[in-house]
Design a protein around this motif. Structure first.
Motif, PDB file in Angstrom:
ATOM      1  N   LEU A  18      -1.879  -3.289  13.761  1.00  0.00           N
ATOM      2  CA  LEU A  18      -3.213  -3.436  14.357  1.00  0.00           C
ATOM      3  C   LEU A  18      -4.269  -3.775  13.311  1.00  0.00           C
ATOM      4  CD1 LEU A  18      -3.007  -0.577  16.976  1.00  0.00           C
ATOM      5  CD2 LEU A  18      -3.219  -3.033  17.471  1.00  0.00           C
ATOM      6  N   ALA A  19      -4.109  -3.273  12.102  1.00  0.00           N
ATOM      7  CA  ALA A  19      -5.053  -3.614  11.032  1.00  0.00           C
ATOM      8  C   ALA A  19      -5.032  -5.119  10.761  1.00  0.00           C
ATOM      9  CB  ALA A  19      -4.738  -2.831   9.766  1.00  0.00           C
ATOM     10  N   VAL A  20      -3.843  -5.723  10.825  1.00  0.00           N
ATOM     11  CA  VAL A  20      -3.753  -7.172  10.621  1.00  0.00           C
ATOM     12  C   VAL A  20      -4.413  -7.906  11.778  1.00  0.00           C
ATOM     13  CG1 VAL A  20      -2.223  -9.155  10.325  1.00  0.00           C
ATOM     14  CG2 VAL A  20      -1.683  -6.998   9.190  1.00  0.00           C
ATOM     15  N   THR A  21      -4.158  -7.476  13.012  1.00  0.00           N
ATOM     16  CA  THR A  21      -4.796  -8.159  14.142  1.00  0.00           C
ATOM     17  C   THR A  21      -6.314  -8.003  14.086  1.00  0.00           C
ATOM     18  OG1 THR A  21      -4.553  -6.329  15.729  1.00  0.00           O
ATOM     19  CG2 THR A  21      -2.736  -7.936  15.595  1.00  0.00           C
ATOM     20  N   ASP A  22      -6.792  -6.837  13.641  1.00  0.00           N
ATOM     21  CA  ASP A  22      -8.238  -6.624  13.475  1.00  0.00           C
ATOM     22  C   ASP A  22      -8.797  -7.545  12.384  1.00  0.00           C
ATOM     23  OD1 ASP A  22      -7.997  -4.605  15.388  1.00  0.00           O
ATOM     24  OD2 ASP A  22      -8.120  -2.975  13.913  1.00  0.00           O
ATOM     25  N   PHE A  23      -8.083  -7.635  11.277  1.00  0.00           N
ATOM     26  CA  PHE A  23      -8.493  -8.518  10.176  1.00  0.00           C
ATOM     27  C   PHE A  23      -8.630  -9.954  10.688  1.00  0.00           C
ATOM     28  CE2 PHE A  23      -6.746 -11.615   7.100  1.00  0.00           C
ATOM     29  CZ  PHE A  23      -7.755 -11.593   6.155  1.00  0.00           C
ATOM     30  N   LEU A  24      -7.619 -10.430  11.398  1.00  0.00           N
ATOM     31  CA  LEU A  24      -7.655 -11.801  11.919  1.00  0.00           C
ATOM     32  C   LEU A  24      -8.769 -11.974  12.938  1.00  0.00           C
ATOM     33  CD1 LEU A  24      -3.832 -12.406  12.160  1.00  0.00           C
ATOM     34  CD2 LEU A  24      -5.424 -13.478  10.545  1.00  0.00           C
ATOM     35  N   SER A  25      -9.013 -10.957  13.729  1.00  0.00           N
ATOM     36  CA  SER A  25     -10.090 -11.000  14.712  1.00  0.00           C
ATOM     37  C   SER A  25     -11.455 -11.187  14.040  1.00  0.00           C
ATOM     38  CB  SER A  25     -10.079  -9.721  15.548  1.00  0.00           C
ATOM     39  OG  SER A  25     -11.085  -9.758  16.511  1.00  0.00           O
TER      40      SER A  25
ATOM     41  N   ILE B 289       0.856  -1.185   0.000  1.00  0.00           N
ATOM     42  CA  ILE B 289       0.000   0.000   0.000  1.00  0.00           C
ATOM     43  C   ILE B 289       0.893   1.237   0.000  1.00  0.00           C
ATOM     44  CG2 ILE B 289      -1.812   1.272   1.220  1.00  0.00           C
ATOM     45  CD1 ILE B 289      -2.416  -1.406   2.709  1.00  0.00           C
ATOM     46  N   LEU B 290       0.620   2.142  -0.929  1.00  0.00           N
ATOM     47  CA  LEU B 290       1.318   3.431  -0.967  1.00  0.00           C
ATOM     48  C   LEU B 290       0.483   4.447  -0.210  1.00  0.00           C
ATOM     49  CD1 LEU B 290       3.453   5.458  -2.077  1.00  0.00           C
ATOM     50  CD2 LEU B 290       1.964   5.704  -4.085  1.00  0.00           C
TER      51      LEU B 290
ATOM     52  N   LEU C  20      -8.441  -4.147   3.964  1.00  0.00           N
ATOM     53  CA  LEU C  20      -8.339  -2.717   3.651  1.00  0.00           C
ATOM     54  C   LEU C  20      -9.341  -1.887   4.441  1.00  0.00           C
ATOM     55  CD1 LEU C  20      -7.608  -2.909  -0.176  1.00  0.00           C
ATOM     56  CD2 LEU C  20      -6.016  -2.264   1.651  1.00  0.00           C
ATOM     57  N   LYS C  21     -10.496  -2.444   4.763  1.00  0.00           N
ATOM     58  CA  LYS C  21     -11.454  -1.732   5.623  1.00  0.00           C
ATOM     59  C   LYS C  21     -10.848  -1.508   7.006  1.00  0.00           C
ATOM     60  CE  LYS C  21     -15.539  -3.432   3.246  1.00  0.00           C
ATOM     61  NZ  LYS C  21     -16.658  -4.382   3.291  1.00  0.00           N
ATOM     62  N   HIS C  22     -10.242  -2.549   7.549  1.00  0.00           N
ATOM     63  CA  HIS C  22      -9.593  -2.423   8.859  1.00  0.00           C
ATOM     64  C   HIS C  22      -8.404  -1.464   8.787  1.00  0.00           C
ATOM     65  CE1 HIS C  22     -12.000  -5.439  10.866  1.00  0.00           C
ATOM     66  NE2 HIS C  22     -11.814  -6.261   9.843  1.00  0.00           N
ATOM     67  N   PHE C  23      -7.655  -1.538   7.709  1.00  0.00           N
ATOM     68  CA  PHE C  23      -6.493  -0.669   7.544  1.00  0.00           C
ATOM     69  C   PHE C  23      -6.917   0.795   7.504  1.00  0.00           C
ATOM     70  CE2 PHE C  23      -3.464   1.680   4.923  1.00  0.00           C
ATOM     71  CZ  PHE C  23      -2.273   1.406   5.580  1.00  0.00           C
TER      72      PHE C  23
END
Length: 185
Positions: A73-80, A49-50, A159-162
């Protein structure tokens, strides 16, 4: 594609903020230092992502750690969202039950005391089941929550979480710092 970070960097001039480049398989995915990211074709999320820091979204170079915090945190949210509880190993490796599910490579462009851009490369093990023997502790989403995951849908979800976490860089950096600290191994 060799590396989404390298490719995005080579075409970044003129690309808008939040340009996303993903591929089915990276042949030379990179991690921190001399580490490589292993990924079989069409099994995992491999993307970059740019992001740009201008106007209302300017960012001091001294605050660049907020980019790492938001991305992790976006990755942890995605996994959650799949009922998987993940932790962060500083600075941005994501672990589940002591096994690595995600790695990142974040490259920044700085001018003076201000951030200009970042390329945030992320590799998340999604449908991978056959890892190279030299990897000490890999795991994938499909091993944790059996099923078959559509990668495009997973990327949209991520991408929504990001977007939410990235907005927090300006709207709630204290919350971002707190959440990051709480997720650290």
């Amino acid at each position: 594609m060799n590396s989404t970070n390298s490719e995005l960097r080579s075409i970044m001039d003129g690309q808008p903020d939040f340009t996303v480049l993903s591929c089915d398989c990276q042949e030379a995915g990179r991690g921190q230092g001399d580490h490589i990211w292993h990924s079989r074709k069409r099994c995992n999320l491999t993307f970059s992502i740019l992001t740009r820091y201008e106007g209302e979204r300017s960012l001091d170079a001294a605050d660049n750690q907020l980019i790492t915090m938001a991305s992790s945190l976006a990755v942890t949210d995605f996994l959650s969202s799949f009922n998987v509880t993940a932790s962060i190993k500083k600075p941005n490796d994501i672990y589940v039950e002591g096994r690595k599910i995600c790695g990142m490579l974040i490259e920044n462009g700085v001018s003076g005391k201000h951030m200009r851009w970042s390329i945030i490369g992320i590799g998340i093990n999604v449908n991978e089941t056959d890892f190279p023997e030299d990897l000490p502790n890999p795991v994938s989403l499909v091993q944790l929550v059996p099923g078959q995951y559509e990668l495009k849908k997973c990327l949209r979800t991520f991408l929504k979480h990001f977007s939410i976490r990235f907005d927090a860089i300006w709207e709630g950096p204290e919350d971002l710092r707190r959440d990051y600290q709480e997720k650290l191994i």
